[in-house]
Write a protein that holds these residues in place. Structure first.
Motif, PDB file in Angstrom:
ATOM      1  N   LEU A 107      23.726 -33.275  28.741  1.00 25.18           N
ATOM      2  CA  LEU A 107      22.398 -32.710  28.430  1.00 25.18           C
ATOM      3  C   LEU A 107      21.405 -33.015  29.548  1.00 25.18           C
ATOM      4  CD1 LEU A 107      21.884 -33.349  24.611  1.00 25.18           C
ATOM      5  CD2 LEU A 107      22.316 -31.180  25.785  1.00 25.18           C
ATOM      6  N   GLY A 108      21.606 -34.140  30.233  1.00 22.92           N
ATOM      7  CA  GLY A 108      20.709 -34.505  31.336  1.00 22.92           C
ATOM      8  C   GLY A 108      20.737 -33.499  32.476  1.00 22.92           C
ATOM      9  N   GLN A 109      21.797 -32.680  32.513  1.00 24.35           N
ATOM     10  CA  GLN A 109      21.909 -31.656  33.561  1.00 24.35           C
ATOM     11  C   GLN A 109      21.331 -30.316  33.113  1.00 24.35           C
ATOM     12  OE1 GLN A 109      23.262 -32.193  36.721  1.00 24.35           O
ATOM     13  NE2 GLN A 109      23.158 -34.326  36.062  1.00 24.35           N
ATOM     14  N   LEU A 110      20.970 -30.217  31.840  1.00 30.23           N
ATOM     15  CA  LEU A 110      20.463 -28.943  31.299  1.00 30.23           C
ATOM     16  C   LEU A 110      18.989 -29.093  30.949  1.00 30.23           C
ATOM     17  CD1 LEU A 110      23.492 -28.013  28.997  1.00 30.23           C
ATOM     18  CD2 LEU A 110      22.973 -27.151  31.284  1.00 30.23           C
ATOM     19  N   ASP A 111      18.312 -27.977  30.756  1.00 27.04           N
ATOM     20  CA  ASP A 111      16.859 -28.003  30.548  1.00 27.04           C
ATOM     21  C   ASP A 111      16.499 -27.613  29.111  1.00 27.04           C
ATOM     22  OD1 ASP A 111      14.096 -25.902  31.628  1.00 27.04           O
ATOM     23  OD2 ASP A 111      14.122 -27.997  30.918  1.00 27.04           O
ATOM     24  N   GLY A 112      15.989 -28.592  28.360  1.00 22.92           N
ATOM     25  CA  GLY A 112      15.407 -28.251  27.059  1.00 22.92           C
ATOM     26  C   GLY A 112      16.376 -28.239  25.894  1.00 22.92           C
ATOM     27  N   TRP A 113      17.629 -28.607  26.131  1.00 23.09           N
ATOM     28  CA  TRP A 113      18.607 -28.668  25.036  1.00 23.09           C
ATOM     29  C   TRP A 113      18.592 -30.060  24.422  1.00 23.09           C
ATOM     30  CZ3 TRP A 113      21.512 -24.423  23.447  1.00 23.09           C
ATOM     31  CH2 TRP A 113      21.445 -23.294  24.283  1.00 23.09           C
ATOM     32  N   ARG A 114      18.803 -30.126  23.101  1.00 22.49           N
ATOM     33  CA  ARG A 114      18.826 -31.436  22.428  1.00 22.49           C
ATOM     34  C   ARG A 114      19.990 -31.494  21.462  1.00 22.49           C
ATOM     35  NH1 ARG A 114      15.582 -28.169  19.369  1.00 22.49           N
ATOM     36  NH2 ARG A 114      15.547 -28.512  17.115  1.00 22.49           N
ATOM     37  N   LEU A 115      20.364 -32.706  21.099  1.00 21.01           N
ATOM     38  CA  LEU A 115      21.456 -32.895  20.137  1.00 21.01           C
ATOM     39  C   LEU A 115      20.931 -32.724  18.717  1.00 21.01           C
ATOM     40  CD1 LEU A 115      23.199 -36.042  21.643  1.00 21.01           C
ATOM     41  CD2 LEU A 115      24.166 -33.748  21.498  1.00 21.01           C
ATOM     42  N   THR A 116      21.743 -32.117  17.859  1.00 19.75           N
ATOM     43  CA  THR A 116      21.409 -32.046  16.426  1.00 19.75           C
ATOM     44  C   THR A 116      22.673 -32.384  15.633  1.00 19.75           C
ATOM     45  OG1 THR A 116      22.050 -29.712  16.218  1.00 19.75           O
ATOM     46  CG2 THR A 116      19.753 -30.170  16.845  1.00 19.75           C
ATOM     47  N   HIS A 117      22.488 -32.464  14.310  1.00 18.50           N
ATOM     48  CA  HIS A 117      23.642 -32.702  13.413  1.00 18.50           C
ATOM     49  C   HIS A 117      24.437 -33.917  13.872  1.00 18.50           C
ATOM     50  CE1 HIS A 117      22.590 -28.550  12.409  1.00 18.50           C
ATOM     51  NE2 HIS A 117      23.196 -28.760  11.251  1.00 18.50           N
ATOM     52  N   ASP A 118      23.722 -35.043  14.022  1.00 22.27           N
ATOM     53  CA  ASP A 118      24.386 -36.304  14.411  1.00 22.27           C
ATOM     54  C   ASP A 118      25.229 -36.157  15.680  1.00 22.27           C
ATOM     55  OD1 ASP A 118      23.288 -37.578  12.199  1.00 22.27           O
ATOM     56  OD2 ASP A 118      24.912 -36.842  10.903  1.00 22.27           O
ATOM     57  N   GLY A 119      24.704 -35.381  16.626  1.00 25.77           N
ATOM     58  CA  GLY A 119      25.401 -35.271  17.907  1.00 25.77           C
ATOM     59  C   GLY A 119      26.569 -34.298  17.908  1.00 25.77           C
ATOM     60  N   GLN A 120      26.661 -33.515  16.833  1.00 26.80           N
ATOM     61  CA  GLN A 120      27.792 -32.573  16.766  1.00 26.80           C
ATOM     62  C   GLN A 120      27.434 -31.197  17.326  1.00 26.80           C
ATOM     63  OE1 GLN A 120      28.739 -32.598  12.590  1.00 26.80           O
ATOM     64  NE2 GLN A 120      29.936 -34.489  12.724  1.00 26.80           N
ATOM     65  N   ARG A 121      26.127 -30.957  17.583  1.00 22.60           N
ATOM     66  CA  ARG A 121      25.704 -29.662  18.079  1.00 22.60           C
ATOM     67  C   ARG A 121      24.608 -29.852  19.134  1.00 22.60           C
ATOM     68  NH1 ARG A 121      25.023 -26.096  12.481  1.00 22.60           N
ATOM     69  NH2 ARG A 121      26.859 -26.951  11.395  1.00 22.60           N
ATOM     70  N   ILE A 122      24.365 -28.806  19.941  1.00 21.33           N
ATOM     71  CA  ILE A 122      23.199 -28.794  20.841  1.00 21.33           C
ATOM     72  C   ILE A 122      22.353 -27.582  20.487  1.00 21.33           C
ATOM     73  CG2 ILE A 122      24.214 -30.111  22.731  1.00 21.33           C
ATOM     74  CD1 ILE A 122      24.781 -27.463  24.183  1.00 21.33           C
ATOM     75  N   ARG A 123      21.046 -27.698  20.680  1.00 28.33           N
ATOM     76  CA  ARG A 123      20.106 -26.659  20.247  1.00 28.33           C
ATOM     77  C   ARG A 123      18.953 -26.574  21.238  1.00 28.33           C
ATOM     78  NH1 ARG A 123      19.046 -24.926  14.496  1.00 28.33           N
ATOM     79  NH2 ARG A 123      17.108 -23.733  14.486  1.00 28.33           N
ATOM     80  N   LYS A 124      18.457 -25.333  21.423  1.00 33.44           N
ATOM     81  CA  LYS A 124      17.273 -25.104  22.253  1.00 33.44           C
ATOM     82  C   LYS A 124      16.395 -24.066  21.550  1.00 33.44           C
ATOM     83  CE  LYS A 124      15.792 -24.029  26.980  1.00 33.44           C
ATOM     84  NZ  LYS A 124      16.267 -23.873  28.391  1.00 33.44           N
ATOM     85  N   ASP A 125      15.087 -24.239  21.700  1.00 36.09           N
ATOM     86  CA  ASP A 125      14.117 -23.376  21.025  1.00 36.09           C
ATOM     87  C   ASP A 125      13.209 -22.683  22.039  1.00 36.09           C
ATOM     88  OD1 ASP A 125      13.953 -26.348  19.320  1.00 36.09           O
ATOM     89  OD2 ASP A 125      14.838 -24.578  18.370  1.00 36.09           O
ATOM     90  N   TRP A 126      12.855 -21.442  21.730  1.00 36.63           N
ATOM     91  CA  TRP A 126      11.892 -20.687  22.533  1.00 36.63           C
ATOM     92  C   TRP A 126      10.928 -19.989  21.589  1.00 36.63           C
ATOM     93  CZ3 TRP A 126      17.147 -20.652  23.133  1.00 36.63           C
ATOM     94  CH2 TRP A 126      17.697 -20.966  24.389  1.00 36.63           C
ATOM     95  N   ARG A 127       9.703 -19.727  22.093  1.00 34.77           N
ATOM     96  CA  ARG A 127       8.763 -18.864  21.361  1.00 34.77           C
ATOM     97  C   ARG A 127       8.628 -17.583  22.189  1.00 34.77           C
ATOM     98  NH1 ARG A 127       5.379 -19.324  17.129  1.00 34.77           N
ATOM     99  NH2 ARG A 127       3.226 -18.571  17.245  1.00 34.77           N
ATOM    100  N   VAL A 128       9.179 -16.500  21.691  1.00 32.95           N
ATOM    101  CA  VAL A 128       9.244 -15.271  22.493  1.00 32.95           C
ATOM    102  C   VAL A 128       8.039 -14.375  22.212  1.00 32.95           C
ATOM    103  CG1 VAL A 128      11.738 -15.279  22.776  1.00 32.95           C
ATOM    104  CG2 VAL A 128      10.735 -14.210  20.738  1.00 32.95           C
TER     105      VAL A 128
END
Ligand SMILES: C[C@H](O)[C@H](O)[C@H]1CNC2=NC(N)=NC(=O)C2=N1
Length: 121
Positions: free
Chosen positions: A33-54
């Motif tokens: 994740l340190g190499q990516l921009d704006g992604w975070r872990l969810t579901h106890d580290g089982q998923r990654i997620r990113k949010d935008w307001r379009v």
């Protein structure tokens, strides 16, 4: 999984995953994740997620269609969410192993290269 740069990930293709492999560890996931921009872990580290307001609803749908092209080309598919007509989220996890694999980070890196029409503040 060794941490890879965004460019290394973008130049890879997802490998079919039918299960039988261990998901990434929390350390591996955080390192990547340190190499990516704006992604975070969810579901106890089982998923990654990113949010935008379009900009508007169609900007979100257009972005989803671009995500879908990436997913179909790589054979690895995100969960796509649009709420309140312009709050967009993409969530990635490898269903076959119930956690994160390199495929999720490859698709995340490719999604980060897609054009998206954001809401001007
Ligand atoms: C064989 C092929 O790898 C599987 O059908 C793919 C399809 N897309 C997928 N997408 C995601 N996110 N997880 C999977 O386990 C998955 N499996």
């Amino acid at each position: 999984m060794a941490t890879q740069t965004r460019d290394e990930l973008v130049n890879k293709k997802c490998l079919p995953c039918e299960g039988g492999v261990e998901p990434c560890s929390l350390d591996e996931a955080n390192g990547q994740l340190g190499q990516l921009d704006g992604w975070r872990l969810t579901h106890d580290g089982q998923r990654i997620r990113k949010d935008w307001r379009v900009k508007n609803f169609m900007a979100g749908i257009d972005f989803f269609n671009r995500c879908a092209e990436v997913a179909e080309a790589d054979g690895h598919h995100p969960d796509l969410h649009i709420e309140g007509y312009r709050n967009v989220s993409v969530e990635l996890w490898t269903h076959a192993i119930g956690g994160l694999s390199e495929n999720d980070f490859i698709v995340a890196a490719k999604i980060d290269q897609l054009p998206i029409e954001l809401k001007e503040d």
